[in-house]
Design an enzyme around this catalytic site. Structure first.
Site, PDB file in Angstrom:
ATOM      1  N   ARG A 224      73.640  41.823 -78.660  1.00 22.15           N
ATOM      2  CA  ARG A 224      72.712  42.944 -78.712  1.00 22.15           C
ATOM      3  C   ARG A 224      71.987  42.898 -80.051  1.00 22.15           C
ATOM      4  O   ARG A 224      72.599  42.661 -81.096  1.00 22.15           O
ATOM      5  CB  ARG A 224      73.449  44.288 -78.549  1.00 22.15           C
ATOM      6  N   HIS A 272      65.409  36.360 -75.011  1.00 21.85           N
ATOM      7  CA  HIS A 272      66.413  37.041 -74.184  1.00 21.85           C
ATOM      8  C   HIS A 272      66.706  36.253 -72.902  1.00 21.85           C
ATOM      9  O   HIS A 272      66.610  36.769 -71.789  1.00 21.85           O
ATOM     10  CB  HIS A 272      65.978  38.463 -73.839  1.00 21.85           C
TER      11      HIS A 272
END
Length: 309
Positions: A224, A272
């Site tokens: 994250r 990502h």
């Protein structure tokens, strides 16, 4: 007939409709799946962030909210969510994360960048140590972290891991708690962040803890974005304390074009892609949880609201 609402961005519907119907059939379930069910008729919400549902108070019949994401920080604190919440743990997510982590650990271990980008044709035969001489530490030993740790150990890296609560994983040196974190970081020549984002883990890798890493260490973050203090990381790279960082997740996505990570010579940005929920494998997890719920069996991957994951 079981009614399931598909609450995800509309472009996901074409990817998931057929795999979900196939998974329901394999589990012997008769499910009316739609992105348009009225809330009061819904038995299960198949959910991902950025979809149409953010208020769950009208889903009075819903037996569970089944997330398509491994991370649940965008929903777990939602005050309208009173239904059981299950996060996504599936083979596709795990395999994708293993491949990304192993690839970038090997890249840094072998010093591959110097050979891939070598415009001046420098002949510098720097031989890397064997993997068993390279210490790799993973922060986070959940399903994804443990799978990555085991894979790296199978490649003969000297692997350790840290988790908030004690873990025992064969072939992995396991640390836990506040005291164990410093010890884990002090041995991390390559550090991999695979923690969930909670109030306790936000900015975990601040200037002090980055300073605990050995000089010349590398950092990989496929977990994250907010696990890392961006400015502290850039400072650690600029001073030479860290040799490089590969980042797949960010506080704001897409990463803004003017962000300091883009031009930094020691930072690799990946968009990502470390691991993505694959519809074919995720559908089987969703179907199994609906089968379990209908049979009165415990749900898989039930989120602990107090822990945040």
């Amino acid at each position: 007939m079981i009614k399931a609402l598909f609450s995800a961005p509309i472009d996901k519907w074409d990817k998931y409709e057929a795999p979900l119907h196939a998974a329901f059939a394999l589990k012997g379930l008769q499910v009316d799946l739609s992105p348009d069910h009225a809330a009061e008729d819904v038995d299960y919400v198949i959910y991902s962030p950025h979809g149409p549902v953010s208020d769950f108070s009208s889903f009075t019949k819903a037996k569970a909210v089944l997330s398509l994401w491994a991370g649940v920080e965008k929903i777990v604190t939602n005050p309208t969510l009173t239904q059981p919440l299950c996060r996504m743990v599936d083979a596709g997510l795990e395999e994708g994360m293993i491949e990304w982590v192993a690839g970038h650990v090997l890249r840094y271990h072998l010093g591959m960048d110097a050979h891939i980008v070598n415009p001046d044709h420098h002949w510098v035969p720097a031989v890397p140590p064997l993997a068993r001489r390279r210490k790799v530490t993973l922060l986070g030993l959940g399903a994804l972290g443990a799978a990555c740790a085991k894979t790296l150990a199978s490649l003969r890296f000297d692997v350790s891991g840290w988790s908030r609560r004690p873990k025992d994983i064969a072939g992995i040196t396991c640390f836990s708690g506040d005291d164990g974190l410093k010890e884990a970081l002090e041995r991390a020549e390559i550090l991999v962040l695979l923690l969930p984002l909670t109030t306790e883990t936000e900015n975990l890798m601040n200037a002090e803890r980055l300073g605990w890493l050995p000089k010349g260490a590398f950092l990989l973050n496929p977990g994250r974005g907010a696990l890392v203090d961006d400015e502290a990381l850039i400072s650690a790279l600029d001073t030479g304390h860290l040799a490089g960082a590969t980042l797949d997740v960010f506080r704001e996505e897409p990463l803004p074009q003017d962000h300091a990570f883009w031009p930094h010579p020691k930072v690799t940005v990946t968009p990502h892609i470390a691991s993505e929920t694959r519809a074919e494998t995720a559908a089987m997890v969703v179907a199994e949880n609906i089968r379990r719920s209908e049979a009165g069996e415990p749900l898989l991957y039930l989120v602990d609201r107090t822990a945040g994951y």
